[in-house]
Design a protein around this motif. Sequence first.
Motif, PDB file in Angstrom:
ATOM      1  N   THR A  55      69.306  26.577  12.102  1.00  0.00           N
ATOM      2  CA  THR A  55      68.915  26.717  10.645  1.00  0.00           C
ATOM      3  C   THR A  55      67.626  25.718  10.410  1.00  0.00           C
ATOM      4  OG1 THR A  55      69.892  27.211   8.379  1.00  0.00           O
ATOM      5  CG2 THR A  55      70.805  25.412   9.589  1.00  0.00           C
ATOM      6  N   GLY A  56      67.478  25.629   9.110  1.00  0.00           N
ATOM      7  CA  GLY A  56      66.359  24.787   8.568  1.00  0.00           C
ATOM      8  C   GLY A  56      66.872  23.974   7.548  1.00  0.00           C
ATOM      9  N   LYS A  57      66.322  22.562   7.430  1.00  0.00           N
ATOM     10  CA  LYS A  57      66.657  21.874   6.246  1.00  0.00           C
ATOM     11  C   LYS A  57      65.729  22.285   5.272  1.00  0.00           C
ATOM     12  CE  LYS A  57      68.698  17.516   7.941  1.00  0.00           C
ATOM     13  NZ  LYS A  57      68.457  16.251   8.035  1.00  0.00           N
ATOM     14  N   GLY A  58      66.115  22.155   3.737  1.00  0.00           N
ATOM     15  CA  GLY A  58      65.515  22.280   2.740  1.00  0.00           C
ATOM     16  C   GLY A  58      65.216  23.827   2.324  1.00  0.00           C
ATOM     17  N   ARG A  59      63.980  24.283   1.742  1.00  0.00           N
ATOM     18  CA  ARG A  59      64.255  25.772   1.455  1.00  0.00           C
ATOM     19  C   ARG A  59      63.528  26.512   2.340  1.00  0.00           C
ATOM     20  NH1 ARG A  59      59.029  26.617  -1.169  1.00  0.00           N
ATOM     21  NH2 ARG A  59      57.719  24.705  -1.069  1.00  0.00           N
ATOM     22  N   ALA A  60      63.006  25.903   3.671  1.00  0.00           N
ATOM     23  CA  ALA A  60      62.683  26.991   4.596  1.00  0.00           C
ATOM     24  C   ALA A  60      63.401  26.973   5.917  1.00  0.00           C
ATOM     25  CB  ALA A  60      61.257  26.750   4.975  1.00  0.00           C
ATOM     26  N   PHE A  61      63.357  28.045   6.346  1.00  0.00           N
ATOM     27  CA  PHE A  61      64.033  28.119   8.095  1.00  0.00           C
ATOM     28  C   PHE A  61      62.719  27.548   9.001  1.00  0.00           C
ATOM     29  CE2 PHE A  61      64.246  30.556  12.025  1.00  0.00           C
ATOM     30  CZ  PHE A  61      65.627  30.188  12.391  1.00  0.00           C
ATOM     31  N   CYS A  62      61.901  28.086   8.889  1.00  0.00           N
ATOM     32  CA  CYS A  62      60.560  27.690   9.698  1.00  0.00           C
ATOM     33  C   CYS A  62      59.294  28.435   9.135  1.00  0.00           C
ATOM     34  CB  CYS A  62      60.669  27.620  11.275  1.00  0.00           C
ATOM     35  SG  CYS A  62      59.278  27.004  12.156  1.00  0.00           S
ATOM     36  N   SER A  63      58.468  27.778   8.783  1.00  0.00           N
ATOM     37  CA  SER A  63      57.249  28.293   8.224  1.00  0.00           C
ATOM     38  C   SER A  63      56.175  28.347   9.334  1.00  0.00           C
ATOM     39  CB  SER A  63      56.590  27.424   7.034  1.00  0.00           C
ATOM     40  OG  SER A  63      56.287  26.204   7.568  1.00  0.00           O
ATOM     41  N   GLY A  64      56.444  28.354  10.451  1.00  0.00           N
ATOM     42  CA  GLY A  64      55.705  28.574  11.740  1.00  0.00           C
ATOM     43  C   GLY A  64      54.962  27.579  12.125  1.00  0.00           C
ATOM     44  N   GLY A  65      53.558  27.712  12.418  1.00  0.00           N
ATOM     45  CA  GLY A  65      52.735  26.474  13.052  1.00  0.00           C
ATOM     46  C   GLY A  65      52.183  25.919  11.858  1.00  0.00           C
ATOM     47  N   ASN A  66      52.009  24.708  12.169  1.00  0.00           N
ATOM     48  CA  ASN A  66      51.263  23.788  11.112  1.00  0.00           C
ATOM     49  C   ASN A  66      49.491  24.126  10.899  1.00  0.00           C
ATOM     50  OD1 ASN A  66      49.609  21.492  10.164  1.00  0.00           O
ATOM     51  ND2 ASN A  66      51.621  20.437  10.001  1.00  0.00           N
ATOM     52  N   ILE A  67      49.333  24.847   9.592  1.00  0.00           N
ATOM     53  CA  ILE A  67      48.187  25.504   9.481  1.00  0.00           C
ATOM     54  C   ILE A  67      46.967  24.344   9.349  1.00  0.00           C
ATOM     55  CG2 ILE A  67      46.724  26.815   7.894  1.00  0.00           C
ATOM     56  CD1 ILE A  67      48.537  28.275   9.402  1.00  0.00           C
ATOM     57  N   LYS A  68      47.184  23.213   8.993  1.00  0.00           N
ATOM     58  CA  LYS A  68      46.169  22.123   8.940  1.00  0.00           C
ATOM     59  C   LYS A  68      45.835  21.574  10.149  1.00  0.00           C
ATOM     60  CE  LYS A  68      45.302  17.655   6.954  1.00  0.00           C
ATOM     61  NZ  LYS A  68      45.634  16.558   6.044  1.00  0.00           N
ATOM     62  N   GLY A  69      46.884  21.606  11.096  1.00  0.00           N
ATOM     63  CA  GLY A  69      46.631  21.364  12.462  1.00  0.00           C
ATOM     64  C   GLY A  69      46.008  22.167  13.191  1.00  0.00           C
ATOM     65  N   ILE A  70      46.060  23.533  12.978  1.00  0.00           N
ATOM     66  CA  ILE A  70      45.218  24.514  13.506  1.00  0.00           C
ATOM     67  C   ILE A  70      43.696  24.320  13.064  1.00  0.00           C
ATOM     68  CG2 ILE A  70      44.821  26.987  13.522  1.00  0.00           C
ATOM     69  CD1 ILE A  70      47.732  27.289  13.336  1.00  0.00           C
ATOM     70  N   LYS A  71      43.547  24.163  11.805  1.00  0.00           N
ATOM     71  CA  LYS A  71      42.219  23.993  11.418  1.00  0.00           C
ATOM     72  C   LYS A  71      41.411  22.838  12.014  1.00  0.00           C
ATOM     73  CE  LYS A  71      39.397  23.568   7.159  1.00  0.00           C
ATOM     74  NZ  LYS A  71      38.514  24.372   7.558  1.00  0.00           N
ATOM     75  N   GLU A  72      42.362  21.818  12.124  1.00  0.00           N
ATOM     76  CA  GLU A  72      41.849  20.414  12.530  1.00  0.00           C
ATOM     77  C   GLU A  72      41.705  20.344  14.153  1.00  0.00           C
ATOM     78  OE1 GLU A  72      44.064  17.416  10.697  1.00  0.00           O
ATOM     79  OE2 GLU A  72      43.036  17.667   8.863  1.00  0.00           O
ATOM     80  N   ARG A  73      42.202  21.394  14.943  1.00  0.00           N
ATOM     81  CA  ARG A  73      42.185  21.555  16.396  1.00  0.00           C
ATOM     82  C   ARG A  73      43.039  20.439  16.892  1.00  0.00           C
ATOM     83  NH1 ARG A  73      39.082  25.175  19.132  1.00  0.00           N
ATOM     84  NH2 ARG A  73      38.242  26.546  17.884  1.00  0.00           N
TER      85      ARG A  73
END
Length: 267
Positions: A55-73
């Motif tokens: 399960t996840g802590k907080g209000r999300a289970f898992c939002s997937g990959g880190n979009i900022k990290g994808i943009k910054e390669r």
Amino acid sequence: MTPFLEVERRGRIAILRMDRPDALNAIGTIEDCDNIVDTLFELGNDRSVHAAILTGKGRAFCSGGNIKGIKERRGIGPLDQPDSTRANYRRGVQRTTRAFLDSEIPIIAAINGHAIGLGLDLACLCDIRIASETAKMAASFIKVGIVPGDGGAWTLSKIVGYSKAAELFLTGDTFDAAYARQIGLVGEVTPADGLLDAALAMAERIAANPVRALRLTKRLLRESQHSRADDVLELSAAYQALVHETKDHVEAVTAILEKRAPTYTGD
């Protein structure tokens, strides 16, 4: 940095909480993937673990990959060159996928909030899925112009069928827990404050059974997803020969004949 997974033991059950609530439990680094792989390996070597909950802590289970990290390669996605990116996927998220597929511990996904992209695919790698009525889900890789690089095209179609998986992946639409239950993606929907209790109740029902038989039954189920019937029959005979020699099998039979509750030791 804290490990990606926080592990809590409740007797024979391990509760695995994704611990990046400020980032909606997005998986951002190779180290996050390593932690998931290492945790599953360690629990798999512990025969006192009969079942697990993810399960996840907080209000999300898992939002997937880190979009900022994808943009910054950087992180788990694209790097400087295509061959580096390919190696990065194999080293990171795909190694995580393989760890779930290789694990013989029954795992329940308690989907407490958003399960998006890679997050939804993590839930699909679990054996049983229970969702909060407030959960939102999406196979939304297409919305950021990529494909499911973690193997989700295989996993999701095994659960909901090719046509429905195609609809979810090709539209990238977000859907709620009620729809997830309607298409067979989750087996139960609960109020938000009752989700963990429901998952624990399911885990307790599983954990009450002999651990060796539990793990080999899960392996049979996994192998049956891509094997011929003849191959599954051969494997079933081999596994049956193993569990017939366990002390827990003898105890189960004896308890039935003596009309009492069994006491299992894991032997």
